[in-house]
Design an enzyme around this catalytic site. Structure first.
Site, mmCIF file in Angstrom:
data_model
loop_
_atom_site.group_PDB
_atom_site.id
_atom_site.type_symbol
_atom_site.label_atom_id
_atom_site.label_comp_id
_atom_site.label_asym_id
_atom_site.label_seq_id
_atom_site.Cartn_x
_atom_site.Cartn_y
_atom_site.Cartn_z
ATOM 1 N N GLU A 1 -7.623 -1.889 -2.686
ATOM 2 C CA GLU A 1 -6.916 -1.374 -1.747
ATOM 3 C C GLU A 1 -5.871 -0.377 -2.209
ATOM 4 O O GLU A 1 -5.626 0.951 -1.963
ATOM 5 C CB GLU A 1 -5.923 -2.123 -0.643
ATOM 6 N N ASN B 1 0.914 -1.348 -0.062
ATOM 7 C CA ASN B 1 -0.009 -0.028 0.123
ATOM 8 C C ASN B 1 0.651 1.443 0.051
ATOM 9 O O ASN B 1 0.471 2.369 -0.512
ATOM 10 C CB ASN B 1 -0.997 -0.163 1.223
ATOM 11 N N ASP C 1 -11.045 0.161 13.575
ATOM 12 C CA ASP C 1 -11.784 0.078 12.191
ATOM 13 C C ASP C 1 -13.134 0.484 12.351
ATOM 14 O O ASP C 1 -14.157 0.175 11.715
ATOM 15 C CB ASP C 1 -11.798 -1.457 12.040
ATOM 16 N N LEU D 1 0.580 -2.474 12.305
ATOM 17 C CA LEU D 1 -0.151 -3.455 13.155
ATOM 18 C C LEU D 1 0.181 -3.027 14.528
ATOM 19 O O LEU D 1 -0.543 -3.686 15.427
ATOM 20 C CB LEU D 1 0.753 -4.898 12.998
ATOM 21 N N ASN E 1 -6.844 5.008 7.809
ATOM 22 C CA ASN E 1 -6.589 3.558 7.857
ATOM 23 C C ASN E 1 -7.024 2.641 6.252
ATOM 24 O O ASN E 1 -8.053 3.156 6.089
ATOM 25 C CB ASN E 1 -6.767 2.915 8.847
ATOM 26 N N HIS F 1 -8.452 -0.861 5.130
ATOM 27 C CA HIS F 1 -8.720 -2.151 5.947
ATOM 28 C C HIS F 1 -9.316 -2.948 4.869
ATOM 29 O O HIS F 1 -10.084 -2.572 4.167
ATOM 30 C CB HIS F 1 -10.048 -1.817 7.182
HETATM 31 C C1 GRF Z 1 -3.338 -4.761 3.672
HETATM 32 O O1 GRF Z 1 -4.101 -5.733 3.404
HETATM 33 C C2 GRF Z 1 -4.106 -3.639 4.627
HETATM 34 O O2 GRF Z 1 -5.271 -3.661 4.362
HETATM 35 C C3 GRF Z 1 -3.908 -4.308 5.882
HETATM 36 O O3 GRF Z 1 -2.591 -4.948 6.036
HETATM 37 C C4 GRF Z 1 -2.193 -5.188 4.705
HETATM 38 C C5 GRF Z 1 -0.963 -4.643 4.592
HETATM 39 O O4 GRF Z 1 -0.152 -4.832 3.556
HETATM 40 N N1 GRF Z 1 -4.438 -3.320 7.123
HETATM 41 P P1 GRF Z 1 1.136 -4.160 2.838
HETATM 42 O O5 GRF Z 1 1.918 -3.927 3.979
HETATM 43 O O6 GRF Z 1 0.464 -2.539 2.424
HETATM 44 O O7 GRF Z 1 1.610 -4.754 1.618
#
Ligand code: GRF
Length: 192
Positions: free
Chosen positions: A171, A15, A141, A81, A98, A100
């Protein structure tokens, strides 16, 4: 004036990469990718080398100080996280988003992260899932939804296959879009 953006990461950083690519493509005209913050050493940090984005690895308890020391205007949680402490959430109310990987409020909340979300979606047998960008509040969330995008669940999907489809179709699209909108608003506010 550009809006200074910090992206918070813990994992692979796809992302984050979508945001870097959007900036390069000219789709984030009001945003400066000023900082990437991680709560651990992770692959996402390597994505900052070539575009020369400043990185910091710190505990979440230090977040507010780090963000304010770097004059950050807007914060993006992109697979972060750790729990963001209430003081940082309050300092960036309305300016922290955020991503999700489900259609919130479904499949959100405690324990719903990474592959767990997609496992729950498959267990529930729903035909449609997707992703949500929302403002961050103290409740996991549960903040106001800014953008959602639907993704079909296919017969035979594994959590890994579904996770990938949700990233590619939803995403990586809605996160840069929502960021473009928010940074435009904040840039206008800064000029006033
Ligand atoms: C994604 O699925 C996001 O929606 C979730 O954690 C994952 C992160 O993936 N919160 P990355 O580190 O962006 O590849």
């Amino acid at each position: 004036m550009l809006t200074r953006v910090a992206v918070l990461v813990s994992g692979g950083g796809t992302n984050l990469q979508a945001i870097i690519d959007a900036k390069r493509a000219g789709d984030l005209p009001n945003a400066e990718l000023a900082l990437v913050v991680a709560d651990r050493h992770c692959a996402a940090l390597d994505r900052c080398i070539e575009p020369h984005i400043r990185t910091v690895v710190c505990r979440s308890t230090e977040l507010r100080d780090v963000l304010e020391q770097n004059s950050i205007d807007v914060v993006v949680l992109a697979g972060y996280l750790a729990i963001v402490p209430p003081d940082a959430v309050a300092a960036y109310a309305g300016r922290m988003i955020n991503i999700h990987p489900s259609l919130l409020p479904d499949f959100g909340g405690q324990g719903m992260y990474g592959l767990h979300v997609h496992e729950a979606v498959l267990d529930a047998g729903v035909a449609v899932t997707g992703a949500t960008v929302h403002l961050v509040t103290d409740e996991t969330d549960a903040g106001p939804i800014l953008r959602q995008h639907q993704v079909a669940v296919h017969a035979g999907d594994t959590p890994e296959i579904l996770q990938r489809r949700v990233m590619e179709e939803a995403e990586w699209k809605i996160l840069p879009e929502a960021l473009a909108e928010l940074t435009a608003i904040v840039a206008r506010e800064k000029e006033e």
